[in-house]
Structures are given as structure tokens and as C-alpha cells.
Design a protein around this motif. Structure first.
Motif, short mmCIF file in Angstrom:
data_model
loop_
_atom_site.label_atom_id
_atom_site.label_comp_id
_atom_site.label_asym_id
_atom_site.label_seq_id
_atom_site.Cartn_x
_atom_site.Cartn_y
_atom_site.Cartn_z
N LYS A 197 0.76 4.05 -2.81
CA LYS A 197 0.37 5.42 -2.51
C LYS A 197 1.50 6.40 -2.81
CE LYS A 197 -1.18 8.49 1.18
NZ LYS A 197 -1.43 8.66 2.63
N GLU A 212 -4.89 10.24 5.80
CA GLU A 212 -3.95 9.20 6.24
C GLU A 212 -4.39 8.52 7.54
OE1 GLU A 212 0.86 8.64 7.05
OE2 GLU A 212 0.06 10.53 6.27
N VAL A 248 -5.31 11.70 -3.44
CA VAL A 248 -6.12 10.62 -2.88
C VAL A 248 -7.25 11.19 -2.04
CG1 VAL A 248 -4.20 9.01 -2.95
CG2 VAL A 248 -4.60 10.34 -0.87
N ILE A 296 -7.15 2.18 -1.84
CA ILE A 296 -7.01 3.63 -1.94
C ILE A 296 -7.94 4.15 -3.03
CG2 ILE A 296 -5.08 3.51 -3.62
CD1 ILE A 296 -3.81 5.86 -2.03
N TYR A 334 0.83 -1.21 0.00
CA TYR A 334 0.00 0.00 0.00
C TYR A 334 0.86 1.26 0.00
CZ TYR A 334 -3.61 3.33 1.42
OH TYR A 334 -4.47 4.42 1.48
N GLU A 338 -6.94 5.67 6.81
CA GLU A 338 -6.66 4.70 5.74
C GLU A 338 -6.69 3.26 6.25
OE1 GLU A 338 -3.57 7.06 2.80
OE2 GLU A 338 -2.81 6.16 4.64
#
Length: 374
Positions: free
Chosen positions: A281, A295, A291, A303, A277, A298
């Protein structure tokens, strides 16, 4: 003749990329699912699945043939009594799906909605539980894959226990990736499926149930036949068999997927997903994408990417170019924004994500897309 299946990198939120061993596990001699040999495999799967969430002898696992939505509907339609309400916490499409199931079965329900991708309001949930004495159940989606937000299982479990409500958790896209320990965060009914982070094939859903809560359903009037949770449990307990014909080959694939989970280890799988991930990202941000989810919220599994404003951008063309290169990406679900989604669930390695980013960069350049945002 042996033919090795072409490996595709699925970045959609399930079904996920599977190992060759999981695929090959489906190639078995034909067997009637009423045979004892098959029942023994089903029983082992039910037992092994419980180990993944540290469930003790007070829990049982009920399997269904069907997608995760089948298990969602099985639980709501079987568990909620006519004289009680269910509180549904919603901040995405799969919370909305619980609402649709409740409406379809004419279940008395209250919805507490947050904006998609925004944290749930647990303070307001507590206020509702205090003021509405006839609420008997509370429902939440753990990992809401319409956005990639992770809703806190700890808070959910705490308020369910505090107000003595039956807890129903959709862990369809978090189970076997994000550590869940029902000894620390008790859940009465926890739902998942075979084709997400456990890395099996699509076709099996399952519910982890507290037996004492499940036994209360014995005398309730059924709303469904195929999805009757107690009758399916009773059949599995008494005969080791599904009530109705199961997807036999998918069962064998799930058995192999569970074995691979234990071989990798829960911590290692979680870390692999997190690493993949982060690579994904960081690579997207480096290319210039933005995005959707902050954070702090998440999941480290999926995503949601905001689409650029450039006229050269076309999701279908980008999707098709990536698909022919061996990568599958997925459209977004946020209704008021143009987005697409990428997930790292499945049998994916660091090199797979890096290769995807290289292809994405190349396709952006070929399409002459400028990553412009307001």
C-alpha cells in the motif's frame, strides 16, 4: 528428471502462490481414496483444520471437492429449512453470490445491502431481525475480496447469538490469515477453502459445523446430491471417506500446507501478511495511485486500486507486461468504478512485494502513464 517449478508471484485473490513443498506434496504414489491409509490423512486434515480456529469437540469439519463456492452452496442448500427465511448481509460480490445461490434453490431470503466497500449496517440488521420473526439464519462474508473490506466477525456473531439465529460465515479469504477463534466469536457454519490463505492448491473446500446444528439436518429433504452437507458429514464420520471421488493429490498438498501453517505460527503469518500489505500500500501511494477502501475497514490482505484517468493507462497492457515479468494482478469488481486488485495472500515474502513495486514503477514509466485522478 527433477525440474524445479518456476516461481510466480500471484497477487490475485487466490489461488495463491504456494511453496515448492506444497507443489511437490502432490507427487505421491497412486492410491485409491477408499483405502484406510488415505482415510487417515483425511481425518488428520479435518482435525488439524479445526485447531486453526480453536474449535472444540462440539465442531466438526466437512470437506468437499470443489471451490469455495461449492461449500457456500452446500451450506445454504442443506441448512436453510423451507419454513424459515435467511438474512443475507451484502456489501460486495460474494454477498451477492449467496443471494444468487438462495435464488437458485428458491430459498426465502431477505437481503440487507450496503454500497460495495462500505461497512454493513448492523443496526438495520437488528431491526430486521426484530421485525421478521420467521428469519432463522443470518449470512455474512468476512473478508469481501471484491473490494478488500473486512466485515466484523464480532458484531456478526453477537447479533446471531442475541437473536438466536443460525450463523453462516464465508471465511474463504480470511481463514488462516486473520485470527478466528470460535470460542470467542461462535459461528454455526464457517466456510473456507484450500487455495487462499492456508496456501494450498485449489480444489478442496470445507465447512466447520457445530455438530448439534448439523445433526438437525438428518431428517431434512435434500436439495442436492453432491453438495448435501449432512450426507457428506455422515460419510466422513462413518467410513472416513468422501461420498464421491475427492481430488486426491490436492488433499496431500493441503496436508503439507497445514503443516507449514503450524510451522510458521498463526501470529507470524498474520504479521507477515500485514507487513506485506503495508509495503504494498505504501508503495502504491508513493507511486501516486489511490485506493478504494478506507484504512479503518481494510483487511490487510487485499487492496482495491483506483485506475488513473490518463489515456495512456491500459489495464490489459499493464497486466500483460507484469505477467511476463512473473507477476499476476487482477481486474477490479466494483461495477461503477474502474479498479484493479492486488492481494498479499500466499507464500509471499517482503522481497517479492518490493520487487513487484519496482517492476510496476518501471512499466508505468515505459507506458508513460500519468497517475491523474479527478
Amino acid at each position: 528428471m527433477d525440474i524445479k517449478p518456476e516461481r510466480k508471484i500471484l497477487l490475485n485473490p487466490g489461488p495463491a502462490t504456494t511453496s515448492d513443498a506444497v507443489k511437490y506434496a502432490q507427487i505421491v504414489p497412486d492410491i485409491c481414496p477408499r483405502e484406510n491409509d488415505f482415510s487417515e490423512i483425511v481425518e488428520k486434515i479435518r482435525t488439524d483444520l479445526k485447531k486453526i480456529i480453536n474449535a472444540n469437540k462440539y465442531y466438526t469439519t466437512v470437506l468437499f471437492g470443489g471451490s469455495g463456492t461449492a461449500a457456500m452452496e452446500a451450506v445454504l442448500s442443506s441448512v436453510v429449512s423451507p419454513n424459515k427465511k435467511v438474512l443475507i448481509l451484502i456489501n460486495g460480490a460474494y454477498g451477492e453470490r449467496f443471494k444468487k445461490i438462495a435464488e437458485t434453490h428458491l430459498l426465502d431470503h431477505i437481503c440487507l445491502k450496503s454500497e460495495w466497500g462500505q461497512p454493513l449496517n448492523f443496526l438495520e440488521a437488528e431491526n430486521i431481525l426484530k421485525s421478521e420473526n420467521d428469519i432463522g439464519y443470518i449470512v455474512m462474508v468476512h473478508h469481501e475480496t471484491s473490494t478488500g473490506i473486512l466485515n466484523p466477525i464480532e458484531k456478526f456473531s453477537q447479533i446471531a447469538q442475541k437473536y438466536m439465529k443460525v450463523s453462516i460465515l464465508d471465511a474463504i479469504s480470511s481463514f488462516a490469515a486473520i485470527p478466528i477463534n470460535v470460542q470467542k466469536t461462535p459461528i454455526d457454519y464457517l466456510i473456507s477453502t484450500s487455495n487462499k490463505c492456508i496456501q494450498g492448491m485449489a480444489g478442496i473446500s470445507f465447512v466447520f459445523c457445530l455438530k448439534d446444528k448439523l445433526d438437525l439436518l438428518k431428517s431434512t429433504s435434500p436439495r442436492t446430491v453432491y453438495l448435501n452437507l449432512y450426507e457428506q458429514y455422515s460419510s466422513l464420520e462413518q467410513s472416513g471417506q468422501f461420498q464421491f471421488t475427492p481430488p486426491v493429490q490436492t488433499i496431500y498438498a493441503l496436508k503439507q500446507a497445514i503443516s507449514e501453517f503450524f510451522n510458521e505460527g498463526a501470529d507470524c503469518r498474520f504479521q507477515r501478511y500485514k507487513e506485506n500489505y503495508k509495503i504494498l500500500k505504501d508503495g502504491l501511494l508513493k507511486l501516486g495511485f489511490r485506493v478504494f477502501v478506507t484504512e479503518a475497514d481494510e483487511s490487510n490482505i487485499l487492496i482495491t486500486v483506483l485506475e488513473p484517468k490518463d489515456d495512456s493507462y491500459n489495464f490489459k497492457k499493464m497486466h500483460d507486461a507484469l505477467f511476463y515479468a512473473g507477476f499476476t494482478i487482477y481486474p477490479g469488481k466494483v461495477s461503477n468504478l474502474k479498479t484493479f486488485r492486488l492481494a498479499v495472500m500466499g507464500d509471499l515474502k517482503k522481497a517479492d512485494i518490493e520487487c513487484f513495486l519496482l517492476h510496476l514503477k518501471k512499466i508505468i514509466q515505459e507506458m508513460k502513464i500519468k497517475l491523474i485522478y479527478d
